[in-house]
Design an enzyme around this catalytic site. Structure first.
Site, PDB file in Angstrom:
ATOM      1  N   SER A   1       0.794  -1.224   0.000  1.00  0.00           N
ATOM      2  CA  SER A   1       0.000   0.000   0.000  1.00  0.00           C
ATOM      3  C   SER A   1       0.827   1.274   0.000  1.00  0.00           C
ATOM      4  O   SER A   1       0.342   2.306  -0.444  1.00  0.00           O
ATOM      5  CB  SER A   1      -0.958  -0.012   1.190  1.00  0.00           C
ATOM      6  OG  SER A   1      -0.268  -0.297   2.388  1.00  0.00           O
TER       7      SER A   1
ATOM      8  N   HIS B   1      -5.532  -3.005  -2.906  1.00  0.00           N
ATOM      9  CA  HIS B   1      -5.205  -2.031  -3.961  1.00  0.00           C
ATOM     10  C   HIS B   1      -5.195  -2.635  -5.354  1.00  0.00           C
ATOM     11  O   HIS B   1      -4.904  -1.936  -6.326  1.00  0.00           O
ATOM     12  CB  HIS B   1      -3.855  -1.376  -3.668  1.00  0.00           C
ATOM     13  CG  HIS B   1      -3.829  -0.662  -2.363  1.00  0.00           C
ATOM     14  ND1 HIS B   1      -4.301   0.621  -2.192  1.00  0.00           N
ATOM     15  CD2 HIS B   1      -3.438  -1.077  -1.128  1.00  0.00           C
ATOM     16  CE1 HIS B   1      -4.196   0.968  -0.938  1.00  0.00           C
ATOM     17  NE2 HIS B   1      -3.667  -0.040  -0.266  1.00  0.00           N
TER      18      HIS B   1
ATOM     19  N   LYS C   1     -11.897   1.196  -1.642  1.00  0.00           N
ATOM     20  CA  LYS C   1     -10.886   1.819  -2.503  1.00  0.00           C
ATOM     21  C   LYS C   1     -11.444   1.888  -3.932  1.00  0.00           C
ATOM     22  O   LYS C   1     -12.313   2.701  -4.188  1.00  0.00           O
ATOM     23  CB  LYS C   1      -9.570   1.076  -2.349  1.00  0.00           C
ATOM     24  CG  LYS C   1      -9.003   1.403  -0.952  1.00  0.00           C
ATOM     25  CD  LYS C   1      -7.869   0.569  -0.480  1.00  0.00           C
ATOM     26  CE  LYS C   1      -7.468   1.065   0.920  1.00  0.00           C
ATOM     27  NZ  LYS C   1      -6.761   0.090   1.712  1.00  0.00           N
TER      28      LYS C   1
HETATM   29  C1  PLP Z   1      -6.732  -0.102   3.214  1.00  0.00           C
HETATM   30  C2  PLP Z   1      -6.156  -1.453   3.464  1.00  0.00           C
HETATM   31  C3  PLP Z   1      -6.770  -2.347   4.333  1.00  0.00           C
HETATM   32  C4  PLP Z   1      -7.934  -1.951   5.196  1.00  0.00           C
HETATM   33  O1  PLP Z   1      -9.108  -1.847   4.467  1.00  0.00           O
HETATM   34  P1  PLP Z   1     -10.266  -0.912   5.022  1.00  0.00           P
HETATM   35  O2  PLP Z   1     -11.464  -1.347   4.285  1.00  0.00           O
HETATM   36  O3  PLP Z   1      -9.851   0.483   4.723  1.00  0.00           O
HETATM   37  O4  PLP Z   1     -10.360  -1.160   6.488  1.00  0.00           O
HETATM   38  C5  PLP Z   1      -6.255  -3.617   4.444  1.00  0.00           C
HETATM   39  N1  PLP Z   1      -5.162  -3.982   3.753  1.00  0.00           N
HETATM   40  C6  PLP Z   1      -4.528  -3.137   2.929  1.00  0.00           C
HETATM   41  C7  PLP Z   1      -3.326  -3.598   2.193  1.00  0.00           C
HETATM   42  C8  PLP Z   1      -5.007  -1.836   2.768  1.00  0.00           C
HETATM   43  O5  PLP Z   1      -4.366  -0.980   1.980  1.00  0.00           O
END
Ligand code: PLP
Length: 388
Positions: free
Chosen positions: A182, A210, A242
């Site tokens: 990320s 992502h 996302k």
């Molecule tokens: C954003 C993210 C999460 C968490 O997801 P949310 O729905 O925002 O709680 C988990 N793993 C990775 C790699 C992320 O980037």
């Protein structure tokens, strides 16, 4: 008074954060999520969100959400196992399973909760977890909850992982990785990880926060990107906050794994079911993801434009094939200084500092979306070239 001592301690710790360039602050946006943000009455071009396909404020999702509110009301009223599982949630889970190619899927309220639920449900004392060193914080926390032996391998280092797996006497083994990292935007070596999982009879948990919606044919994610089958030993986690433009997450896997998570994942069981409005909006989002090649093509054009535009400058871009394009700065204060200078020019790019990233690797995390225009990216390139 004890209380004032406790507070004085916190105040000193907060002052230390400021001194270290680690104090964070929120900015309040007076606009929906999108490439144009309004903060304190100022208009900014934002390169902060993970709304990679520009769906967070998409008219078709708004229409679906409004219709859902009229049909379903606002809240689910209970956890899924009690009475909070409605037709809207069930339909979305079935769509997610079909879309990801796995037999069954289970929704969670957030990706963070999905990760905290999956890992302790599948492994415990006497089992072993093997985790990439740069995994997301939610996976790190999930490992702590699991009480299994855990070992971290150097980022993407298959040989190191192989040695750890070969030496492990554990009955049950679980490999844990981000698919797209990320804060770096690079990809995990998923084909190699899958081979090792096969060879050592381990589970492979892939966090595709992502990659889902962005990578692979029709945005089906990182496994499809690499041509890896929806195999029994793979547990696929995708987030819906996302690229999908809403909020929530899902796990897709073998029928027995999903049934076990439904029975045992505490972050699934002991929380209120997410809003049926979100489930309906996400169902609409899935269709746009599936038919979103034009958005993805535009996104990749913007990434190429940024990389070409900064080539030969002092700004060091990590070799990222994704929408996350980090510019490594190093020093915390310097990263903040550059971010502030960009902000002054109407460009909002977050400075990411430890503990989110390793010490000495503070960076600007430029995140591109299909909703950006080439002109907006050109403005960022010009400003960065100017500041170099
Ligand atoms: C954003 C993210 C999460 C968490 O997801 P949310 O729905 O925002 O709680 C988990 N793993 C990775 C790699 C992320 O980037």
């Amino acid at each position: 008074m004890t209380e004032s001592i406790l507070h004085a301690e916190l105040a000193a710790q907060l002052a230390q954060l400021t001194a270290d360039g680690l104090k964070r602050r929120r900015r309040t946006l007076d606009a929906p999520c999108g490439p144009l943000a309004r903060v304190d009455g100022r208009d900014l071009i934002s390169f902060c969100s993970n709304d990679y396909l520009g769906l967070a404020n998409e008219p078709a999702l708004i229409v679906a959400a409004c219709a859902a509110a009229r049909t379903w009301g606002v809240g689910s009223g209970a956890s899924h196992l009690v009475s909070g599982h409605q037709t809207a949630h069930e339909a979305l889970e079935q769509k997610l399973a079909a879309f990801s190619g796995f037999p069954r899927a289970l929704m969670f309220s957030t990706g963070y909760m999905a990760n905290l639920g999956i890992v302790p449900a599948l492994v415990g004392r006497g089992d072993a977890i093997f985790a990439d060193k740069l995994n997301h914080a939610s996976l790190i926390d999930a490992v702590q909850l699991a009480r299994a032996d855990s070992q971290r391998y150097a980022h993407g280092d298959l040989a190191a992982l192989e040695r750890l797996l070969a030496a492990s006497p554990a009955r049950r083994k679980l490999i844990l990785t981000d698919a797209v990292f990320s804060m770096d935007g690079d990809l995990a070596p998923l084909p190699g990880l899958y081979q090792l999982a096969e060879r050592f009879d381990a589970w492979l948990v892939v966090d595709d926060a992502h990659g889902f919606g962005v990578l692979g044919a029709q945005g089906r994610g990182s496994l499809v990107h690499f041509g890896i089958p929806a195999a029994q030993r793979i547990i696929y986690m995708g987030t819906l906050g996302k690229a999908a433009g809403g909020s929530g997450a899902f796990v897709a896997a073998h029928e027995a794994v999903i049934e076990w998570l439904l029975q045992r994942a505490r972050t699934y069981i002991f929380t209120t079911g997410s809003s049926p409005i979100m489930a309906c909006a996400l169902a609409a989002s899935l269709e746009l993801i599936e038919n979103g090649d034009a958005r993805r093509t535009h996104l990749w054009q913007l990434a190429a434009q940024l990389r070409d535009g900064l080539a030969g400058t002092r700004w060091r871009l990590l070799p990222s094939p994704t929408a996350i394009q980090p510019v490594i700065i190093g020093d915390n204060h310097e990263a903040l200084r550059v971010a502030n200078a960009l902000f002054e020019r109407g460009l909002w790019v977050p400075a990411i500092r430890p503990p989110t990233v390793p010490r000495g690797t503070a960076r600007l995390r430029v995140s591109l979306t299909a909703a950006h225009s080439a002109e907006q990216v050109a403005q960022l390139i010009d400003a960065l070239r100017d500041l170099a």
